[in-house]
Design an enzyme around this catalytic site. Structure first.
Site, PDB file in Angstrom:
ATOM      1  N   ASN A  48      91.569  87.310  33.656  1.00 29.32           N
ATOM      2  CA  ASN A  48      92.082  88.521  33.003  1.00 29.32           C
ATOM      3  C   ASN A  48      91.583  88.595  31.561  1.00 29.32           C
ATOM      4  OD1 ASN A  48      93.850  86.294  32.570  1.00 29.32           O
ATOM      5  ND2 ASN A  48      95.508  87.642  31.970  1.00 29.32           N
ATOM      6  N   ILE A  49      91.331  89.819  31.131  1.00 35.48           N
ATOM      7  CA  ILE A  49      90.831  90.066  29.774  1.00 35.48           C
ATOM      8  C   ILE A  49      91.736  91.111  29.134  1.00 35.48           C
ATOM      9  CG2 ILE A  49      88.875  90.799  28.362  1.00 35.48           C
ATOM     10  CD1 ILE A  49      87.013  89.988  30.644  1.00 35.48           C
ATOM     11  N   GLU A  61      91.766  89.992  39.226  1.00 37.57           N
ATOM     12  CA  GLU A  61      91.361  90.393  40.590  1.00 37.57           C
ATOM     13  C   GLU A  61      90.367  91.535  40.572  1.00 37.57           C
ATOM     14  OE1 GLU A  61      94.416  89.891  39.377  1.00 37.57           O
ATOM     15  OE2 GLU A  61      95.895  89.709  40.982  1.00 37.57           O
ATOM     16  N   CYS A  92      99.041  92.773  41.206  1.00 39.79           N
ATOM     17  CA  CYS A  92      99.807  93.948  40.770  1.00 39.79           C
ATOM     18  C   CYS A  92      99.491  95.132  41.688  1.00 39.79           C
ATOM     19  CB  CYS A  92      99.495  94.288  39.310  1.00 39.79           C
ATOM     20  SG  CYS A  92      97.936  95.164  39.085  1.00 39.79           S
ATOM     21  N   CYS A  95      95.903  96.514  41.515  1.00 35.81           N
ATOM     22  CA  CYS A  95      94.918  95.643  42.179  1.00 35.81           C
ATOM     23  C   CYS A  95      95.046  95.736  43.692  1.00 35.81           C
ATOM     24  CB  CYS A  95      95.084  94.200  41.723  1.00 35.81           C
ATOM     25  SG  CYS A  95      94.472  93.928  40.047  1.00 35.81           S
TER      26      CYS A  95
HETATM   27  N1  THU Z   1      97.415  89.980  35.485  1.00 34.77           N
HETATM   28  C1  THU Z   1      96.372  89.684  36.299  1.00 34.77           C
HETATM   29  O1  THU Z   1      95.262  89.410  35.830  1.00 34.77           O
HETATM   30  N2  THU Z   1      96.581  89.681  37.633  1.00 34.77           N
HETATM   31  C2  THU Z   1      97.793  89.840  38.229  1.00 34.77           C
HETATM   32  O2  THU Z   1      97.894  89.764  39.438  1.00 34.77           O
HETATM   33  C3  THU Z   1      98.977  90.108  37.418  1.00 34.77           C
HETATM   34  C4  THU Z   1      98.730  90.359  35.975  1.00 34.77           C
HETATM   35  C5  THU Z   1      97.209  89.932  34.033  1.00 34.77           C
HETATM   36  C6  THU Z   1      97.205  91.247  33.322  1.00 34.77           C
HETATM   37  C7  THU Z   1      97.596  90.821  31.924  1.00 34.77           C
HETATM   38  O3  THU Z   1      96.447  90.362  31.251  1.00 34.77           O
HETATM   39  C8  THU Z   1      98.517  89.625  32.150  1.00 34.77           C
HETATM   40  O4  THU Z   1      98.245  89.164  33.464  1.00 34.77           O
HETATM   41  C9  THU Z   1     100.003  89.936  32.013  1.00 34.77           C
HETATM   42  O5  THU Z   1     100.357  91.020  32.781  1.00 34.77           O
END
Ligand code: THU
Length: 140
Positions: A48-49, A61, A92, A95
């Site tokens: 995640n970024i 994802e 989420c 995604c």
């Molecule tokens: N996030 C993800 O990368 N994938 C998920 O399935 C849930 C949430 C990230 C988004 C954000 O950068 C951080 O987690 C908190 O929500």
């Protein structure tokens, strides 16, 4: 809950964990890693970024999926999602939608910090998903 996971799945989870280490989560501090495997066996991983304009942050994802699609991939088998949470890191809603549309009904492997692995078909995570089938219905 799947106790005996294949080596191939544990390797995919390892790729997701490796990606998670590079997570750019300086605002939420919630590190996520994802690795998606194509039907041909290639693996694309991402983390995640986050942006200081929080809503512009992007999940691991979707970055993994888009990286694979950018590389020319279109057929997928499974995705592994990892985080540092005690609970399983489920994808989420956004995604789920994007994965279902672009990767199809793939296997989703989620892990928690106890080292447990849970497997679900994507369709069970997004039942009755909206797709282009409905969007284009009646147009052709
Ligand atoms: N996030 C993800 O990368 N994938 C998920 O399935 C849930 C949430 C990230 C988004 C954000 O950068 C951080 O987690 C908190 O929500």
């Amino acid at each position: 809950m799947s106790k005996a996971i294949t080596q191939s799945v544990s390797e995919l989870i390892a790729s997701a964990n490796e990606a998670k280490e590079k997570s750019e989560a300086k605002f939420s501090h919630f590190r996520v890693g994802a690795a998606i495997k194509t039907e041909a066996g290639d693996v694309y991983s991402a983390f995640n970024i986050e942006s200081s304009s929080y809503g512009l942050s992007m999940c691991a994802e979707r970055i993994a999926l888009w990286t694979a699609i950018t590389a020319g991939e279109s057929k997928f088998k499974r995705i592994a999602i990892v985080s540092d949470a005690k609970d399983f890191c489920t994808p989420c809603g956004a995604c789920r939608q994007v994965l279902y549309e672009l990767a199809g009904d793939i296997e989703v492997y989620m892990t928690n910090m106890k080292g447990e692995v849970k497997k679900q078909k994507l369709s069970s995570l997004i039942p009755e998903a909206f797709t282009s089938k409905t969007l284009l219905n009646g147009r052709d």
